[in-house]
Design an enzyme around this catalytic site. Structure first.
Site, PDB file in Angstrom:
ATOM      1  N   HIS A 240       0.812  -1.221   0.000  1.00  0.00           N
ATOM      2  CA  HIS A 240       0.000   0.000   0.000  1.00  0.00           C
ATOM      3  C   HIS A 240       0.840   1.263   0.000  1.00  0.00           C
ATOM      4  CE1 HIS A 240       0.855  -0.590   4.316  1.00  0.00           C
ATOM      5  NE2 HIS A 240       0.735   0.722   4.410  1.00  0.00           N
TER       6      HIS A 240
ATOM      7  N   HIS B 235       4.366   9.007  12.664  1.00  0.00           N
ATOM      8  CA  HIS B 235       3.595   7.826  13.025  1.00  0.00           C
ATOM      9  C   HIS B 235       4.536   6.704  13.424  1.00  0.00           C
ATOM     10  CE1 HIS B 235       4.692   6.817   8.926  1.00  0.00           C
ATOM     11  NE2 HIS B 235       4.004   5.698   8.900  1.00  0.00           N
TER      12      HIS B 235
END
Length: 324
Positions: free
Chosen positions: A123, A190
């Site tokens: 992804h 993140h």
């Protein structure tokens, strides 16, 4: 949005965060509205620019590259997306001869780069193409895919090297007639639960070393673990490293204003400390941005940011283009 100026431009940069949890975890309504608006603005800007060629710089999350042999950088000449989470599977539209010409150019420019004749991506590449052009990856404009390791130290390209790579990309594109979009897919702050070689389970260490294909049950269990981590971050649980909007906005502002010297003065350690282990993905933005002129004042019609804990994403979208 000045679509006429974008149609004249020869080169554009799109920085776009990705998240495997996009469409899987619940997102507060105001955050979802902001995300939808930012993605729609990026899609409109890209389609108005109408690229003939895409250079896509993205990371991997132990779906195509493993610790048995982990290159800092790798260019693919034939590329297949594995279709993890909700991202599509299938071949990317890669012009092999042009990819090999780029690899030769980079080696001649003293930027050592691996070449994969059968690259697998996840992804980290597919989501950007999916949100811009849909699920049929082979129907995008021609794509030159460039992998940047962002999860497996010590072979993570340093900031200055990423800038050098982007500048070399720019010189290669100077010799092409195509109108080119450079996409940096990754970041910003993140720290999702990506395993490391310090993991206590030897089976996990083996999987991220040699790439043992997961079963369908293992893939489903992984998805549930990542979803649970996003929900834990949204609840503020201490075991999940929080997002850092101040770091994200500073990174984006430096790219928008062409302050790449300032970004490259960051220490490698501070990226992980301040923004999380996976924030090295933000270097994909640096590579793509460095291929454009680095003076301030380039048009930047899309510049949006939203921290979305349930997606484990400081989610940013930035589109810039040259004005020639």
């Amino acid at each position: 949005m000045d679509t006429t100026a974008m149609a004249r431009a020869r080169r554009a940069f799109l920085g776009m965060s990705h998240s495997p949890l996009l469409g899987l975890n619940p997102v507060p309504a105001d955050d979802q509205q902001a995300l939808d608006a930012a993605i729609a603005a990026a899609r409109a800007a890209v389609h108005a620019f109408d690229p003939d060629l895409v250079v896509l710089i993205g990371p991997d999350h132990y779906n195509g590259f493993f610790n048995a042999l982990m290159p800092p950088l790798c260019l693919g000449t034939a590329v297949h997306a594995v279709g993890d989470y909700l991202s599509p599977a299938g071949p990317l539209n890669v012009p092999e001869d042009l990819a090999l010409a780029l690899a030769t150019h980079l080696m001649d420019a003293h930027v050592d780069i691996a070449v994969s004749r059968r690259m697998e991506v996840d992804h980290g590449f597919a989501q950007a193409l999916q949100v811009l052009w849909g699920d049929e990856l082979a129907r995008t404009p021609p794509v030159l895919p460039l992998f940047l390791n962002a999860v497996a130290p010590p072979a993570i390209a340093r900031l200055a090297r990423c800038r050098t790579l982007g500048e070399a990309l720019g010189r290669f594109l100077d010799g092409l007639p195509q109108r080119t979009l450079l996409i940096g897919s990754g970041g910003l702050s993140h720290e999702p639960p990506v395993p490391t070689l310090d993991h206590p389970d030897p089976a996990v260490r083996e999987r991220i070393t040699v790439g043992v294909p997961p079963t369908e049950a293992e893939k489903a269990a992984k998805t549930e673990r990542v979803k649970a981590a996003g929900l834990a971050l949204a609840r503020g649980e201490a075991w999940m490293k929080p997002l850092n909007p101040a770091w994200d906005l500073d990174w984006m502002q430096a790219l928008a204003s062409g302050e790449l010297d300032r970004l490259c003065r960051h220490s490698e350690a501070c990226i992980e400390t301040q923004a999380g282990r996976s924030a090295h993905e933000s270097k994909t933005w640096l590579v793509a941005r460095a291929a454009l002129p680095q003076h301030p004042g380039l048009p930047c019609p899309v510049n949006a940011y939203r921290p979305v804990p349930s997606l484990i994403a400081g989610y940013g979208v930035m589109f810039m283009h040259t004005d020639d």
